[in-house]
Scaffold this active site. Structure first.
Site, mmCIF file in Angstrom:
data_model
loop_
_atom_site.group_PDB
_atom_site.id
_atom_site.type_symbol
_atom_site.label_atom_id
_atom_site.label_comp_id
_atom_site.label_asym_id
_atom_site.label_seq_id
_atom_site.Cartn_x
_atom_site.Cartn_y
_atom_site.Cartn_z
ATOM 1 N N HIS A 1 31.289 23.200 59.944
ATOM 2 C CA HIS A 1 31.811 21.551 59.711
ATOM 3 C C HIS A 1 32.913 21.676 58.924
ATOM 4 O O HIS A 1 32.722 21.903 57.616
ATOM 5 C CB HIS A 1 30.773 20.570 59.425
ATOM 6 N N HIS B 1 35.758 15.908 62.027
ATOM 7 C CA HIS B 1 35.271 17.314 62.326
ATOM 8 C C HIS B 1 36.558 17.997 62.911
ATOM 9 O O HIS B 1 36.996 17.630 63.734
ATOM 10 C CB HIS B 1 34.019 17.389 63.203
ATOM 11 N N ASN C 1 45.172 16.187 64.156
ATOM 12 C CA ASN C 1 45.647 15.138 63.277
ATOM 13 C C ASN C 1 44.852 15.251 62.069
ATOM 14 O O ASN C 1 43.686 15.509 62.030
ATOM 15 C CB ASN C 1 45.342 13.776 64.173
ATOM 16 N N THR D 1 40.670 10.227 63.890
ATOM 17 C CA THR D 1 39.444 9.466 64.034
ATOM 18 C C THR D 1 38.095 10.019 63.931
ATOM 19 O O THR D 1 37.181 9.221 63.657
ATOM 20 C CB THR D 1 39.748 8.637 65.473
ATOM 21 N N HIS E 1 39.599 19.428 64.630
ATOM 22 C CA HIS E 1 39.535 19.760 65.965
ATOM 23 C C HIS E 1 41.151 19.864 66.455
ATOM 24 O O HIS E 1 41.846 19.193 65.684
ATOM 25 C CB HIS E 1 38.963 18.659 66.898
ATOM 26 N N CYS F 1 27.615 13.860 62.030
ATOM 27 C CA CYS F 1 28.943 13.997 62.701
ATOM 28 C C CYS F 1 28.719 14.147 64.224
ATOM 29 O O CYS F 1 28.147 14.865 64.505
ATOM 30 C CB CYS F 1 29.389 15.591 62.108
HETATM 31 P P1 AMP Z 1 41.674 12.349 66.684
HETATM 32 O O1 AMP Z 1 42.189 11.199 67.032
HETATM 33 O O2 AMP Z 1 42.700 13.353 66.522
HETATM 34 O O3 AMP Z 1 40.433 12.394 65.845
HETATM 35 O O4 AMP Z 1 40.854 12.820 67.910
HETATM 36 C C1 AMP Z 1 39.566 12.550 68.401
HETATM 37 C C2 AMP Z 1 39.311 12.548 69.879
HETATM 38 O O5 AMP Z 1 37.813 12.841 70.146
HETATM 39 C C3 AMP Z 1 40.056 11.536 70.657
HETATM 40 O O6 AMP Z 1 40.796 12.181 71.457
HETATM 41 C C4 AMP Z 1 38.663 11.030 71.502
HETATM 42 O O7 AMP Z 1 39.133 10.598 72.740
HETATM 43 C C5 AMP Z 1 37.938 12.109 71.589
HETATM 44 N N1 AMP Z 1 36.572 11.864 71.486
HETATM 45 C C6 AMP Z 1 35.635 10.983 70.920
HETATM 46 N N2 AMP Z 1 34.389 10.874 71.146
HETATM 47 C C7 AMP Z 1 34.212 11.961 72.027
HETATM 48 C C8 AMP Z 1 33.014 12.450 72.796
HETATM 49 N N3 AMP Z 1 31.979 11.952 72.825
HETATM 50 N N4 AMP Z 1 33.208 13.625 73.929
HETATM 51 C C9 AMP Z 1 34.628 13.754 73.919
HETATM 52 N N5 AMP Z 1 35.698 13.522 73.067
HETATM 53 C C10 AMP Z 1 35.428 12.428 72.319
HETATM 54 ZN ZN ZN Z 2 30.896 18.201 62.130
#
Ligand code: AMP
Ligand code: ZN
Length: 113
Positions: A45, A97, A86, A94, A99, A3
């Site tokens: 997680h 985990h 989301n 995307t 957030h 993850c």
């Molecule tokens: P979601 O589309 O709601 O799942 O948001 C996932 C978010 O994670 C997106 O806004 C990405 O830009 C962000 N993201 C993906 N990889 C990283 C990373 N390594 N560090 C910081 N943010 C990330």
């Molecule tokens: Zn996780």
């Protein structure tokens, strides 16, 4: 388990930390959609909102406390901000985990769907 955000919490993948305590970690989104774009995540997680239960939901209330604290510290509590999570395909999740996006620092588009 593989993850991305668990690896960020562990420090195996670098991030720009904004806040950390025993149960929550917050860091700058790598692809910011607004001048302030912070991700606030539980250290445990959970894949998405679908995993929230009466047993683990205290961390969600705590995440909102952290969001309010960070909004104040980052200077957006008066101008306004949005906290978004989301869940699943149709919402465009995307990273699986759980957030919460903290977004602010500009007039955000008013689009619910
Ligand atoms: P979601 O589309 O709601 O799942 O948001 C996932 C978010 O994670 C997106 O806004 C990405 O830009 C962000 N993201 C993906 N990889 C990283 C990373 N390594 N560090 C910081 N943010 C990330
Ligand atoms: Zn996780």
């Amino acid at each position: 388990m593989d993850c991305l955000f668990c690896s960020i919490i562990k420090g195996d993948i670098p991030s720009t930390k904004v806040y950390e305590d025993e149960t929550v970690y917050a860091f700058k989104d790598i692809n910011p959609m607004a001048p302030v774009h912070v991700l606030i995540i539980p250290k445990v997680h959970l894949s998405s909102i679908n995993d929230v239960t009466p047993e683990n939901s205290a961390v969600i209330a705590h995440i909102y406390e952290v969001a309010a604290k960070l909004a104040k510290e980052l200077g957006i509590c008066e101008s306004g901000y949005r906290v978004v999570s989301n869940c699943g395909k149709d919402a465009g999740q995307t990273v699986f985990h759980l957030h919460f996006h903290l977004l602010g620092g500009k007039a955000l588009k008013v689009e619910m769907c």
